[in-house]
Design a protein around this motif. Structure first.
Motif, short mmCIF file in Angstrom:
data_model
loop_
_atom_site.label_atom_id
_atom_site.label_comp_id
_atom_site.label_asym_id
_atom_site.label_seq_id
_atom_site.Cartn_x
_atom_site.Cartn_y
_atom_site.Cartn_z
N ASP A 242 21.87 -38.18 44.01
CA ASP A 242 20.81 -39.06 44.39
C ASP A 242 21.09 -39.93 45.72
OD1 ASP A 242 18.74 -37.90 42.81
OD2 ASP A 242 20.00 -39.18 41.09
N GLU B 215 13.24 -34.66 42.40
CA GLU B 215 13.39 -36.06 43.19
C GLU B 215 14.68 -36.87 42.50
OE1 GLU B 215 10.35 -35.54 41.53
OE2 GLU B 215 9.00 -35.09 43.12
N GLN B 216 15.17 -36.42 41.26
CA GLN B 216 16.28 -37.33 40.79
C GLN B 216 17.34 -36.44 40.09
OE1 GLN B 216 15.36 -40.03 37.44
NE2 GLN B 216 16.88 -41.40 38.52
N HIS C 77 14.15 -32.89 47.48
CA HIS C 77 14.99 -34.25 47.18
C HIS C 77 14.85 -35.07 48.42
CE1 HIS C 77 17.96 -37.16 46.34
NE2 HIS C 77 17.87 -36.76 45.27
N VAL D 45 17.96 -37.30 34.93
CA VAL D 45 17.47 -36.26 35.94
C VAL D 45 16.00 -36.06 35.61
CG1 VAL D 45 19.92 -35.06 36.12
CG2 VAL D 45 18.00 -34.16 34.70
N ASP D 46 15.33 -35.98 37.10
CA ASP D 46 13.78 -35.61 37.03
C ASP D 46 13.64 -34.85 38.15
OD1 ASP D 46 11.22 -35.71 36.55
OD2 ASP D 46 11.00 -37.72 37.11
N ASP E 79 27.21 -38.13 43.45
CA ASP E 79 26.07 -38.67 43.40
C ASP E 79 24.88 -37.85 44.14
OD1 ASP E 79 23.59 -40.12 42.88
OD2 ASP E 79 24.76 -41.91 42.17
#
Ligand code: SF4
Length: 118
Positions: A58, A44-45, A83, A40-41, A56
């Motif tokens: 993402d 964005e992620q 996101h 995770v970031d 999911d």
């Protein structure tokens, strides 16, 4: 599509990263007992959320058909500002209630959900 072997191929995110995830969301609606599988970031992620019922983040487009049709209301909305795919996600908050009907897996337009019915 979501990797059905995510629990082998990814690592569970620790408390520090979870706090970062929660503070990047505009509300603290991430389920306390719902595991997050990295990387995770935020923002964005966001990784894969849940284990028995796994989403999911993402891939999720916030279509909402899973949340609207789950017979036992497993899912709740979470805001995920920033996101790239969508600024809302479905959290499998009540994954312990799942009856393995597989409806959410079948209806998701982007195959973002895995249910481990074995
Ligand atoms: Fe809900 Fe069925 Fe999906 Fe389980 S498999 S989360 S009961 S729609």
């Amino acid at each position: 599509a979501i990797d059905p072997n995510f629990d082998q191929n990814r690592e569970k995110v620790g408390e520090e990263k979870l706090d970062e995830l929660r503070s990047s969301a505009s509300q603290t609606a991430f389920g306390d007992d719902v595991a997050v599988w990295g990387p995770v970031d935020p923002p964005e992620q966001l990784g894969i959320h849940g284990t028995h019922v796994a989403v999911d983040y993402d891939i999720c487009l916030a279509d909402g058909v899973c949340l609207e049709n789950c017979p036992v209301d497993v899912f709740t909305w979470v805001d995920t500002p920033g996101h790239p795919e969508s600024e809302q996600k479905v959290e499998p908050t009540h994954e312990d209630q799942c009856i393995d009907c597989m409806l959410c897996v079948d209806v998701c337009p982007v195959d973002a959900i895995d249910v481990d019915a074995s």
